[in-house]
Write a protein that holds these residues in place. Structure first.
Motif, short mmCIF file in Angstrom:
data_model
loop_
_atom_site.label_atom_id
_atom_site.label_comp_id
_atom_site.label_asym_id
_atom_site.label_seq_id
_atom_site.Cartn_x
_atom_site.Cartn_y
_atom_site.Cartn_z
N GLY A 35 0.82 -1.21 0.00
CA GLY A 35 0.00 0.00 0.00
C GLY A 35 0.85 1.25 0.00
N ARG A 36 1.97 1.20 0.73
CA ARG A 36 2.87 2.35 0.77
C ARG A 36 3.42 2.64 -0.63
NH1 ARG A 36 8.67 3.28 2.36
NH2 ARG A 36 8.94 1.05 2.01
N TYR A 37 3.85 1.58 -1.32
CA TYR A 37 4.36 1.80 -2.69
C TYR A 37 3.28 2.37 -3.59
CZ TYR A 37 8.84 -0.47 -1.80
OH TYR A 37 10.08 -0.76 -1.33
N PRO A 42 3.08 7.37 -8.85
CA PRO A 42 2.23 8.14 -9.78
C PRO A 42 1.56 7.26 -10.83
CG PRO A 42 4.49 8.99 -9.74
CD PRO A 42 4.51 7.71 -8.99
N VAL A 43 1.95 5.99 -10.90
CA VAL A 43 1.36 5.11 -11.90
C VAL A 43 -0.16 4.97 -11.69
CG1 VAL A 43 1.56 2.88 -10.69
CG2 VAL A 43 1.85 2.96 -13.17
N SER A 49 1.36 11.24 -13.69
CA SER A 49 1.94 12.50 -13.23
C SER A 49 1.81 12.71 -11.72
CB SER A 49 1.29 13.68 -13.95
OG SER A 49 -0.08 13.77 -13.61
N ILE A 50 0.75 12.17 -11.12
CA ILE A 50 0.60 12.41 -9.67
C ILE A 50 0.23 11.11 -8.94
CG2 ILE A 50 -0.11 14.83 -9.91
CD1 ILE A 50 -3.00 13.92 -9.39
N SER A 330 6.87 1.12 -10.27
CA SER A 330 6.62 1.40 -11.69
C SER A 330 7.85 1.98 -12.38
CB SER A 330 5.47 2.38 -11.83
OG SER A 330 5.87 3.65 -11.32
N GLY A 331 8.80 2.46 -11.59
CA GLY A 331 9.97 3.10 -12.16
C GLY A 331 9.74 4.55 -12.55
N LEU A 332 8.51 5.03 -12.33
CA LEU A 332 8.22 6.43 -12.66
C LEU A 332 8.93 7.35 -11.68
CD1 LEU A 332 4.38 6.22 -13.33
CD2 LEU A 332 6.14 6.80 -15.02
#
Lengths: 336, 495
Positions: A35-37, A42-43, A49-50, A330-332
């Motif tokens: 849940g923290r991740y 932003p994915v 973006s957010i 996600s690597g974003l």
């Protein structure tokens, strides 16, 4: 620690040594961490973006410092982002109390066009393409039969994380548990004004959570240029609830300026002073509101308002503030 | 003769037919759900007025010119604070359990708390087992005595005059006694029992206030032998919407004198009681299972007793979906009533005019069901058509609604206390295997194996031992038993 105390009629409202209301519990550490991740990733928004944390920033009491929050592409959100500390104990969500569970609540911002702008199909497709998440969901939900990530698992994981955000060890709490040196003289003076029937703060912002979890019409003004907000009248269709909002908890309130549903007050002094300026003083003549009976004219002095503000600062406890991940699955780019 | 027999026979048949018809078609006796507590009187309650057992503790004496609060700060559970006559201008707050603040009356003179219309409250308490007695309290802005979630309280023999919104106001309290107090000049209710359970309000005199005694969103309250006169409204049993506790149930108004409550309503605009018409004797608003018995209700110009729902109560509230807005199961037993409703106002005036009544003892307006009354013919009534005859005739079996024993503190084992403190406090910085802020719990277990005392010593007075960790703040705010409990728990944690 509040589990040591009784609670009148099990409602979790009362005085210094009153038990808490029922809380959500029983999530695994893996679910909380997943849940923290998700919370910081932003994915979850339509264009990457957010994240949830864009409007609920850990360093700002899980709010965002804005009067009116901003969604994807800077679109304005309807109201101010509320803190999510102690969500585990709360049974009404959104300023207008239209939701009763965190799982239901989060679908508001996730899928609202002006907020994260996503939709369930796209959200599932996006997450299911990411191997990191597939692995994390398997760890968090070892019983799952299907390898696909499901919406309910996303909701459960985010709920698990939100329920880990407990803030109940402030200087005030230490006082409440019997260590009276935890507050200084001015803070105690503020506490006594806060709970007195002159200021009446604690009648609605009732300990231990500093909310009685009810709706109330208090008649705060809208910032210049913004239309009148009908509050809970909108979801309920009930005119007697026009302009009513959920009584928010005051835990960590010193961190979450600006205040009220519209962010109209940018500091605690002004937000407190509102209550002594006269019943309905900021309500336009054309609008008929049933202002709550506790709103009156307590004639608080500047000194008294300042002491209340001192006391509100003693409700700050961030010892369970989560770590912001270094990177998200996600690597974003992790932008808060 | 034969003909006569035939006629008689036919007549009999008709009679039998009517009888059968009645039997089949109805006129069922009205179902009266008499309040169930009528039988429960013999619960072994000791009615000696001393529900809390205050052990013989230390005594602190406070003399004129000294501070009562300073004595409270020094006092521990079970201690008594004796306050001698004199004038004290302070707000006394008691956030401790089992403290008795006792005014010493010398030659008829009491210790006086004077707020000079500057201070908010005379007494504020949150502790359990608080006794406040024998004070004179004047000129405060908020309350004379306000309790927040304190159980097992006694508020006794105080004179409370002109103390703002409420005179005596316990909130969220269970098991309490309000007895032998005299109150006047209060802008709202002189005695206001809010969101409480098991409270006796006995032998008080309340006058020249907006409301005399108000029982609001509370359960099991006995209001007995009070002298309630010259207020705008006498006795109230209310459900007020928007509060977290949403019922008002099982209230007995018994043996009170409710006389001439015709004072001007000087309540603060917007407050709930500001809408009570002057001349109100007893008003039941949405509350359930209220019994009104053996009262003298005389000379209240709007009405003697009214039972009504939230919509018809004349007060404008926001909807509260969590509550039942209708009063049910009111029982009006025998009361002495005279000369009520001779000069009504507002909605009552309109209703009595339509009904061509020039007096009104008892009125029922709006929704709610299963009410009953004894001997309605003795009174001038309005709208009581649905009222049944009460089955019960007296509540005298109920001696008190206070509990036979004080509400005990929650029973929490040492193990659980330790667990709560561990997860509530330690876990913010220490995890079992990982390093969050401080060293891991596994690490600490190695150092303090079988030595919880060592942990207690360390957390009371931490020494900065390792340069790679920040210094731990001392945990002096924890009581000794919790420190030991958490130390023992921490040594047992396995994950």
């Amino acid at each position: 620690m509040y589990q040591m105390y009784n609670s009148s009629n099990d409602k979790g409202v009362g005085g210094l040594q009153t038990g808490l209301p029922q809380n959500r519990d029983g999530f695994s550490p893996q679910q909380i961490d997943l849940g923290r991740y998700l919370f910081f990733d932003p994915v979850l928004s339509i264009d990457g973006s957010i994240s949830c944390a864009s409007c609920h920033q850990p360093d700002k009491g899980f709010s965002d410092g804005l009067a009116i929050s901003k969604g994807v592409k800077g679109k304005p959100v309807h109201r101010s982002a509320p803190s999510i500390w102690n969500s585990a104990f709360i049974d009404k969500f959104f300023w207008d109390a239209k939701s009763n569970t965190l799982e239901d609540q989060m679908q508001g911002p996730l899928y609202s066009e002006n907020e994260m702008g996503n939709n369930p199909i796209n959200l599932l497709q996006t997450l299911n393409k990411l191997e990191n998440y597939q692995a994390l969901f398997l760890e968090a939900f070892p019983e799952k039969e299907d390898e696909e990530i499901s919406l309910n698992e996303i909701y459960t994981a985010l709920t698990a994380f939100e329920c880990s955000l407990i803030s109940l060890n402030s200087p005030y709490d230490q006082y409440a548990h019997g260590y009276h040196d935890a507050l200084n003289e001015q803070e105690i003076e503020g506490m006594n004004i806060f709970r007195s029937f002159v200021a009446r703060c604690s009648e609605c912002h009732t300990p231990p959570l500093f909310t009685n979890q009810q709706l109330a019409v208090i008649g705060t003004p809208e910032p210049k240029g913004r239309p009148f907000d009908k509050g809970a009248e909108v979801p309920t269709g009930d005119k007697t609830l026009r302009g009513s909002f959920k009584v928010p908890s005051l835990r960590n309130i010193a961190l979450t300026a600006p205040y009220e549903h519209s962010g109209v007050f940018d500091n605690l002094y002004d937000a407190t002073e509102f209550y002594t300026k006269g019943r309905g003083h900021a309500v336009p003549d054309s609008i008929d509101l049933i202002v709550h009976w506790h709103i009156w004219e307590p004639q608080l002095s500047v000194y008294e308002i300042e002491r209340i503000v001192d006391f509100l600062h003693t409700l700050t406890d961030e010892s369970f503030k989560p770590q912001i991940p270094q990177a998200v699955p996600s690597g974003l780019n992790l932008e808060i | 003769m034969k003909r006569l027999k035939k006629l008689l026979g036919a007549f009999l048949l008709v009679l039998i037919g009517i009888g059968i018809g009645k039997f089949i078609l109805g006129n069922k006796p009205k179902q009266v759900l008499g309040p169930t507590f009528f039988e429960s009187g013999s619960s072994g309650i000791t009615s000696n007025g001393e529900p809390t057992k205050i052990k013989d503790g230390a005594r602190y004496e406070v003399k004129d010119g000294e501070s009562i609060q300073a004595a409270v700060a020094k006092a521990n559970q079970g201690d008594v604070i004796l306050v001698y006559p004199g004038t004290y201008s302070e707000t006394v707050y008691i956030d401790k359990d089992n403290i008795r603040v006792h005014g010493v009356i010398e030659n008829g003179e009491r210790p006086t708390l004077n707020g000079n219309k500057q201070l908010n409250d005379a007494f504020l308490y949150s502790g359990n087992g608080i006794t406040i007695e024998n004070f004179k309290i004047i000129d405060y802005k908020g309350n004379g005595i306000m309790g927040q979630a304190g159980n097992n309280f006694i508020i006794k023999n105080n004179l409370i005059i002109n103390t703002g919104v409420y005179g005596i106001f316990p909130q969220y309290g269970k098991n309490g006694l309000i007895e032998l107090n005299v109150l006047s000049g209060i802008e709202d209710a002189a005695i206001y029992v809010g969101m409480c359970d098991n409270i006796d309000v006995r032998i008080n005199e309340v006058f020249e206030s907006v409301a005399g005694i108000e029982i609001e969103n509370s359960r099991h309250c006995l209001v007995e032998y009070n002298y309630v006169h010259d207020n705008a409204g006498g006795l109230l049993a209310f459900i007020t919407p928007g509060l977290p506790i949403k019922t008002c149930d099982d209230v007995i108004f018994r043996g009170n004198y409710v006389l001439n409550n015709n004072h001007k309503n000087f309540a603060i605009p917007g407050s709930v009681v500001s809408k009570i018409p002057s001349g109100t004797g007893i008003l039941v608003l949405a509350a359930d299972n209220v019994v009104i018995e053996d009262n003298f209700i005389i000379g209240n110009k709007c009405f003697g007793i009214a039972i009504t729902d939230l919509e018809n109560g004349g007060m404008k509230f926001s909807t509260d979906g969590g509550l039942d807005p209708y009063p049910d199961n009111a029982s009006i037993l025998d009361n002495y009533m005279a000369n009520n409703g001779y000069n009504p106002s507002g909605a009552i005036a309109k209703l009595t005019k339509v009904a061509m009544l020039d007096k009104l003892d008892i009125g029922f307006i709006g929704g709610g069901s299963n009410h009953c009354i004894l001997n309605p013919g003795r009174y001038v009534t309005l709208g009581l058509g649905s009222f049944a005859q009460c089955e019960a005739t007296s509540t005298k079996a109920v001696k008190t609604y206070m509990l036979p024993n004080p509400v005990p503190p929650k029973d929490v084992s040492q193990m659980k206390k330790g667990k709560m403190a561990y997860y509530g406090i330690c876990a913010g910085c220490h995890s079992y295997n990982n390093i969050i802020v401080g060293p891991s719990v596994a690490d600490i277990q190695m150092i303090y194996r079988d030595n919880p005392e060592g942990i207690v010593e360390y957390i009371t007075n931490p020494i900065h031992k390792r340069q790679d960790f920040p210094e731990m703040p001392p945990q002096t705010h924890l009581p000794e038993d919790i420190k030991m409990a958490v130390a023992e728990y921490l040594l047992k944690v396995t994950k």
